[in-house]
Structure formats: C-alpha cells, structure tokens
Design an enzyme around this catalytic site. Structure first.
Site, PDB file in Angstrom:
ATOM      1  N   ASN A  19      48.704 109.907  51.979  1.00 18.29           N
ATOM      2  CA  ASN A  19      48.853 110.549  53.292  1.00 18.29           C
ATOM      3  C   ASN A  19      48.051 109.789  54.324  1.00 18.29           C
ATOM      4  O   ASN A  19      47.079 109.130  53.967  1.00 18.29           O
ATOM      5  CB  ASN A  19      48.282 111.979  53.226  1.00 18.29           C
ATOM      6  CG  ASN A  19      49.182 112.908  52.458  1.00 18.29           C
ATOM      7  OD1 ASN A  19      50.380 112.910  52.651  1.00 18.29           O
ATOM      8  ND2 ASN A  19      48.587 113.692  51.577  1.00 18.29           N
ATOM      9  N   LYS A  67      41.590 125.227  54.687  1.00 16.20           N
ATOM     10  CA  LYS A  67      41.859 125.482  53.259  1.00 16.20           C
ATOM     11  C   LYS A  67      41.771 126.979  52.963  1.00 16.20           C
ATOM     12  O   LYS A  67      42.587 127.526  52.225  1.00 16.20           O
ATOM     13  CB  LYS A  67      40.841 124.732  52.387  1.00 16.20           C
ATOM     14  CG  LYS A  67      41.258 123.287  52.133  1.00 16.20           C
ATOM     15  CD  LYS A  67      41.715 123.084  50.697  1.00 16.20           C
ATOM     16  CE  LYS A  67      42.772 122.009  50.605  1.00 16.20           C
ATOM     17  NZ  LYS A  67      42.447 120.870  49.801  1.00 16.20           N
ATOM     18  N   ASP A  69      38.971 120.113  44.677  1.00 12.31           N
ATOM     19  CA  ASP A  69      40.427 120.100  44.847  1.00 12.31           C
ATOM     20  C   ASP A  69      40.983 118.685  44.970  1.00 12.31           C
ATOM     21  O   ASP A  69      42.091 118.417  44.498  1.00 12.31           O
ATOM     22  CB  ASP A  69      40.822 120.922  46.082  1.00 12.31           C
ATOM     23  CG  ASP A  69      42.321 121.058  46.190  1.00 12.31           C
ATOM     24  OD1 ASP A  69      42.926 121.514  45.199  1.00 12.31           O
ATOM     25  OD2 ASP A  69      42.895 120.679  47.228  1.00 12.31           O
ATOM     26  N   ASP A  70      40.228 117.785  45.593  1.00 19.49           N
ATOM     27  CA  ASP A  70      40.730 116.413  45.766  1.00 19.49           C
ATOM     28  C   ASP A  70      40.966 115.749  44.413  1.00 19.49           C
ATOM     29  O   ASP A  70      41.857 114.916  44.269  1.00 19.49           O
ATOM     30  CB  ASP A  70      39.729 115.566  46.569  1.00 19.49           C
ATOM     31  CG  ASP A  70      39.383 116.236  47.878  1.00 19.49           C
ATOM     32  OD1 ASP A  70      40.314 116.543  48.636  1.00 19.49           O
ATOM     33  OD2 ASP A  70      38.186 116.494  48.131  1.00 19.49           O
ATOM     34  N   ARG A 125      34.154 112.302  53.934  1.00 15.08           N
ATOM     35  CA  ARG A 125      35.457 111.650  53.750  1.00 15.08           C
ATOM     36  C   ARG A 125      36.550 112.660  54.082  1.00 15.08           C
ATOM     37  O   ARG A 125      37.193 113.224  53.214  1.00 15.08           O
ATOM     38  CB  ARG A 125      35.585 111.135  52.311  1.00 15.08           C
ATOM     39  CG  ARG A 125      36.619 110.059  52.126  1.00 15.08           C
ATOM     40  CD  ARG A 125      37.656 110.416  51.087  1.00 15.08           C
ATOM     41  NE  ARG A 125      38.273 111.721  51.347  1.00 15.08           N
ATOM     42  CZ  ARG A 125      39.047 112.375  50.496  1.00 15.08           C
ATOM     43  NH1 ARG A 125      39.267 111.911  49.301  1.00 15.08           N
ATOM     44  NH2 ARG A 125      39.601 113.540  50.806  1.00 15.08           N
ATOM     45  N   GLU A 155      35.020 119.971  48.734  1.00 17.12           N
ATOM     46  CA  GLU A 155      36.184 119.462  49.460  1.00 17.12           C
ATOM     47  C   GLU A 155      35.811 118.265  50.331  1.00 17.12           C
ATOM     48  O   GLU A 155      34.838 118.327  51.093  1.00 17.12           O
ATOM     49  CB  GLU A 155      36.698 120.608  50.359  1.00 17.12           C
ATOM     50  CG  GLU A 155      37.975 120.341  51.062  1.00 17.12           C
ATOM     51  CD  GLU A 155      39.172 120.289  50.133  1.00 17.12           C
ATOM     52  OE1 GLU A 155      39.205 121.023  49.128  1.00 17.12           O
ATOM     53  OE2 GLU A 155      40.069 119.485  50.415  1.00 17.12           O
ATOM     54  N   ASP A 156      36.549 117.195  50.201  1.00 19.18           N
ATOM     55  CA  ASP A 156      36.393 116.016  51.064  1.00 19.18           C
ATOM     56  C   ASP A 156      34.975 115.441  51.083  1.00 19.18           C
ATOM     57  O   ASP A 156      34.445 115.090  52.138  1.00 19.18           O
ATOM     58  CB  ASP A 156      36.892 116.332  52.489  1.00 19.18           C
ATOM     59  CG  ASP A 156      38.415 116.261  52.560  1.00 19.18           C
ATOM     60  OD1 ASP A 156      39.044 116.113  51.491  1.00 19.18           O
ATOM     61  OD2 ASP A 156      38.974 116.352  53.654  1.00 19.18           O
ATOM     62  N   TYR A 160      46.862 123.021  58.747  1.00 18.77           N
ATOM     63  CA  TYR A 160      46.294 122.057  57.801  1.00 18.77           C
ATOM     64  C   TYR A 160      46.864 120.678  58.107  1.00 18.77           C
ATOM     65  O   TYR A 160      47.092 120.370  59.270  1.00 18.77           O
ATOM     66  CB  TYR A 160      46.509 122.539  56.340  1.00 18.77           C
ATOM     67  CG  TYR A 160      45.437 121.953  55.479  1.00 18.77           C
ATOM     68  CD1 TYR A 160      44.099 122.307  55.671  1.00 18.77           C
ATOM     69  CD2 TYR A 160      45.715 120.975  54.534  1.00 18.77           C
ATOM     70  CE1 TYR A 160      43.087 121.710  54.945  1.00 18.77           C
ATOM     71  CE2 TYR A 160      44.702 120.376  53.802  1.00 18.77           C
ATOM     72  CZ  TYR A 160      43.397 120.744  54.012  1.00 18.77           C
ATOM     73  OH  TYR A 160      42.387 120.142  53.308  1.00 18.77           O
TER      74      TYR A 160
END
Ligand code: NAD
Length: 549
Positions: A406, A172, A266-267, A154, A243-244, A102
C-alpha cells in the site's frame, strides 16, 4: 435513563451535559418522552428525527464535499458529538467510509494532524510521564477493555509522524466498533510520545507533540514497560494491540510480551491471518494443499515474516515438520534472496535463510525457485512485471499472486496486469482497492486482503472470552473462518475474500472461533458458555439508538 451498558458515568448526565456526552447523545432523535424526562425541553429544535433521517443528513453533507480530508474532519466531529450516529453511518456504509476513517485518508490526516486538530481523543503518554504513567492512566474516565497504541515511528508507509500517529489507533478502534461491535466505551487509543526524528514536525508550529528527538534504548524500553504494567493494573484484563511501530521495536516488543500478556501486533499477526485466509481461498479454487505450496515473498519485513511464520504454523498443523515448512517459504529483500552466509540479515529473517546461491533480482528468483505463490510486501510499486507474471503462468496452472503493498502507487501490479499477463488464470488479492476487470470475456472482482477482516473479530473474541493471551492458534482459526465465509459465487468471480458489507457477521464468527480456542487451551478468564456464538453476539454493540426512558 440510559441502559446500564451505555452509561458513561455512575450518575448519568441530563440536560445540556447529556447533549455534550458523545457516548449518550442522540441529538434531534431524543423522543418527546426523553425530552421531558431528561431536562432537554427547549434545548433541541421541535422536530424529532429518526436515526435513519439523521444518517441521511450526514451522508448528504459528506457527499457534497470533494476532499477526503474534509470528510475525515467532518466524520471526526460527528464522532465527538454522537457516537451512535457515527457508528451507524460507518457500519451501514463500510465500503464508502472505511477509506475515509482509515487507509488511505488516515495517512494524510496523521501528516496534517496538527492543522486539523479540534479536540483530543484517547490518551497521550509522553517521555515526561516516566514514573507516573499509572496515575496518568487513571485520568481516563472509563474502564478500558482494549488499547491500541503506537509510538508513531512507522505510520503506514509514511515513516515517523511522532504523536500525530494518533490518527491510527483512533481509526483502528473505530473499525473495532464498526466491524465487530466492540463497545466504544471499552476503546482507548494511546499515542506514546517519545519525541520524533522528523525534523519537519519540529519546525511545524501546529505540531502537537514533544519537540525533541526520540528517546531510545533503556529509556524507551522502561517507558513501554511502565505503560504495559500500568495499563494492566488500571484496566485489569485489557487487550493491548501494538500498531505501526518500526521494525526494530515491533518484533522485539512482540517477542517480549506475547507469552506474558494479552497482546498482539496487527502489522505482523493480523496481516499474516488475512494473507493465510487468501491462500486458503485460492487453494479452494486450485485444489492444492497448503503443505505443498512454495511461497516467494518480495519483502522481508513485518508483513512478510509475519505471513511466513503463520503459514509455517498452519503447514505444521497439517502434519509438515516446522523445518520442512520453513523450507517452503523464500524471502527476497532489497539485497536479493535471503540466503545463509549473508551477514546483513536481521533476526526475523534468519529462520528463512536458505542454503542457496545468492540471487539478486526477483524475476531470476521466480525462474529458479518456481514458487506456486508470490506475495508482494516490499512497498515498491510495479515489481511484479510482465516477465514475472508470465513466468508464474508458465510454472503454474493457477498462479497465486498477492500484491499487498500500500498505497495503490506501491502495489506490485494492478489487478488488470495480474489477470491480463496470466491469461486470466491468476488467483489475485491486493492491499489496495482495484475495480473489477474484464479479461478475455470474463469479469473479475478482485478484493482487498484488508486487515479489518481479521483484527476486529480477533479482538472481540479475546475480550468476550477474557483471554489471557492472543495465540497463533487464534489467528489460524480466524484465517480458516474468513476463508470459509467466501462463497462459491465469490470464488467464481475471482474474489478471495467475502464482501465487506458482511463484515459484522464474519467478525462474529471469527470472534466465536477465537473464544473457542481460548476455552479449549485453558487461557480464557471465564467458563465456556453453552452457545459461544450467541454469547459473542449478545456483547456486540448495536449503534441503533435504544430508549432512555
Ligand atoms: P516493513 O518496512 O517491515 O518491510 C518492508 C520490507 O521490504 C523490508 O524487508 C525491506 O528490506 C524490503 N524491501 C524494500 N525495498 C525492497 C526492494 N526493492 N526489493 C525487495 N525488498 C525490498 O514493512 P511491512 O510492515 O512489512 O509492510 C510492507 C508493505 O506491505 C507496505 O506497503 C504495507 O502497506 C503493506 N501491507 C499490506 C497489508 C495488507 O494488505 N493487509 C498489511 C500489512 C502491510
């Protein structure tokens, strides 16, 4: 033959087909009896290895490699050959392996996905599949229990990676299995290939996706809707994790689906729970109450408003009126303090717009608002300056400082700066890993507020209880349990999260709390078992080999 729960097909494969089935293959660990019974004689070298010996072989191969991307490719190949061994390696060495499967390595892997591509994993649903998504999903050979899907717009902080964002759902879902024991046969990664606006990918001969600009508007929404509907029809009860996705779709899709299906983002929500857990841990040290905190966020995107929303819900659960709780959460975005009267505020920021004079810079905002906690989620490195941290130390005995952006280069400050510039008083957590730091004679062990503390347990709890929704109450419960798992020795060394090596135990406890929430609120799809934790544990995949004869 294989235990029922591990069988990939109704007719379990034998011989060479068995060696080529990654869910069942044990390679050189097939025993003498299994070799006789399963038609494997002569297809394997003579010596029978234990899984521990195989793991040692994998580790020495990996550790000889210098480049993390080479290690990623090698681990991927192992995943494609022998899932049990792959998950044993990951689970037993989670600290070493998580950065490889990851973040940060998966980011580079997505960018180079076409170059390192060997064989497909998961499903690719494209803009050309409109009208036939259900029949495409029926090509999947198993019953999916959890889908992680992205449209690749993204990917981490790397922007639009198109279909190559597939690395994220794959990574994930590996963490779901490694950290919470979600059975790998239940996991389905999905890349929604709606094209890409990344021109570099259009020109890349190795690019794996549609070479067209993204479809948008009604065409996009109809494809997502068809996929969500088809997934629930083909895989009844499936949990769908978004996700993303880019901001403009992430909030919209969450609002559209969260009260209708079993889903979460999750973000937004996983990040929120891991940050709330960090706040709970910090308050165990400072002795403060959540409802008395004043949070100042640098950033006002998915992470910031997700954390703010869940914190407001948690403050409300402690008796504060939601409007009063929102007054305690302040946002600063790229244009300054989020205040009423600004006409450039996206919908997700508006509940936090304050009746206040505009303030342009973060340091002035800290001086004026006097927060108890600053939370960095703007992905702009170095923004918690010496002045900001010294100011926080002047205002608070134990300032809460979360530098969550990050990768490491985007971190608002380093762990050393956080401790140094607050005289060792900061209650610090970060998005990126930092080594232990010695300040004024004391050694601090900062830990990452990593989403993998939360989403695997939440997903497992939802699957085990057959939950029809994933609620805020579940994320609050997850945050509470995670904070409870931090022991006094952790807190004494400045760690606001437990060691990652305890992740399976932590995830089981989170899953049990999430399942309890589902049973209590009447959204579980089965009756409450007498022992909820034991029920969760009984369904956790154990990568150690079981006997096939
Ligand atoms: P996002 O794009 O949704 O939000 C970024 C926000 O930062 C936007 O509101 C933008 O206006 C604001 N911003 C940009 N430049 C700014 C500046 N100079 N000053 C103030 N604000 C500015 O992204 P996101 O999903 O919210 O993620 C943000 C960061 O948080 C990323 O670095 C991500 O890696 C990190 N993150 C960490 C964790 C974790 O540690 N567990 C979880 C999720 C996200």
């Amino acid at each position: 033959m294989a235990p029922k729960s591990q069988r990939a097909t109704p007719d379990p494969p034998r011989g060479i087909a068995l060696l080529h089935d990654p869910l069942l293959n044990k390679g050189t660990a097939f025993t003498e009896d299994e070799r006789d019974a399963l038609g494997l004689r002569g297809l394997l070298p003579a010596h029978v290895h234990t899984q521990e010996e195989q793991m040692a072989r994998v580790l020495q191969q990996l550790r000889r490699m210098a480049d993390p991307l080479d290690k990623f490719v090698a681990l991927n190949a192992l995943h494609d050959r022998n899932e049990a061994l792959f998950f044993r390696v990951i689970s037993d060495h989670v600290d070493e392996m998580q950065p490889l499967i990851y973040t940060p390595t998966v980011g580079l892997a997505c960018q180079r996905f076409g170059q390192i591509f060997q064989r497909p994993r998961g499903m690719f649903i494209t803009a050309n599949d409109r009208g036939r998504v259900a029949s495409v999903l029926r090509n999947w050979p198993r019953k999916a229990g959890i889908i992680v899907m992205t449209d690749g717009e993204r990917i981490l902080g790397l922007g639009d990676q198109g279909a190559q964002g597939m690395g994220i759902p794959v990574g994930k879902l590996s963490l779901y299995t490694a950290c919470a024991g979600v059975h790998p046969s239940l996991c389905l990664p999905v890349a929604i290939d709606v094209g890409t606006n990344n021109e570099t990918l259009h020109a890349d001969p190795f690019y794996i996706g549609l070479r067209q600009r993204r479809i948008t508007g009604a065409a996009y929404d109809e494809l997502i809707d068809e996929l969500v509907t088809a997934a629930r029809e083909v895989f009844p009860g499936v949990l769908i994790q978004f996700e993303d996705f880019a901001n403009h779709n992430a909030f919209r899709l969450l609002t559209k689906y969260r009260d209708r299906i079993c889903t979460f983002n999750d973000d937004i929500q996983g990040t929120a729970a891991v940050a709330l857990a960090g706040l709970f841990s910090a308050l165990r040290v400072s002795g403060g109450k959540l409802a008395d905190q004043k949070l100042l966020f640098l950033g006002a995107g998915e992470a910031a408003t997700g954390i703010a929303d869940l914190t407001v819900a948690a403050m409300a659960a402690q008796g504060l009126a939601p409007a009063a709780a929102r007054e305690r959460c302040w946002l600063v975005d790229s244009r300054g303090l989020v205040v009423k009267g600004r006409n450039d505020l996206a919908e997700h920021k508006q509940p936090y717009a304050k009746n206040h004079e505009p303030i342009g810079d973060f340091h002035s905002a800290v001086r004026t608002i006097k927060p108890t906690a600053i939370i960095g989620v703007a992905a702009v490195g170095g923004t918690f300056t010496r002045e900001v941290l010294e100011e926080m130390a002047r205002i608070n005995t134990r300032p809460i400082v979360f530098a969550l952006s990050n990768p490491t280069s985007k971190s608002e400050c380093t762990a050393e700066q956080a401790y140094q510039w607050t005289g060792g008083r900061a209650l610090f957590a970060s998005g990126s890993p930092f080594d232990p730091v010695k300040v004024e004679g004391q050694t601090f062990v900062p830990r990452q507020g990593n989403n993998s503390y939360i989403f695997p347990g939440v997903g497992l709890g939802a699957i085990v209880s057959k939950a029809q929704r994933v609620t805020d109450d579940m994320f609050m419960a997850a945050a509470r349990i995670l904070a409870e798992r931090v022991d006094d020795a952790d807190l004494a060394q400045g760690s606001l999260y437990p060691a990652l090596s305890r992740i399976r135990e932590v995830s089981a406890a989170i899953a049990a709390a999430v399942a309890e929430s589902a049973y209590a609120s009447g959204i579980a799809g089965k009756p409450r078992p007498a022992d909820v934790l034991a029920d969760v544990q009984s369904q956790m995949y154990d990568p150690r080999y079981s006997s096939y004869v």
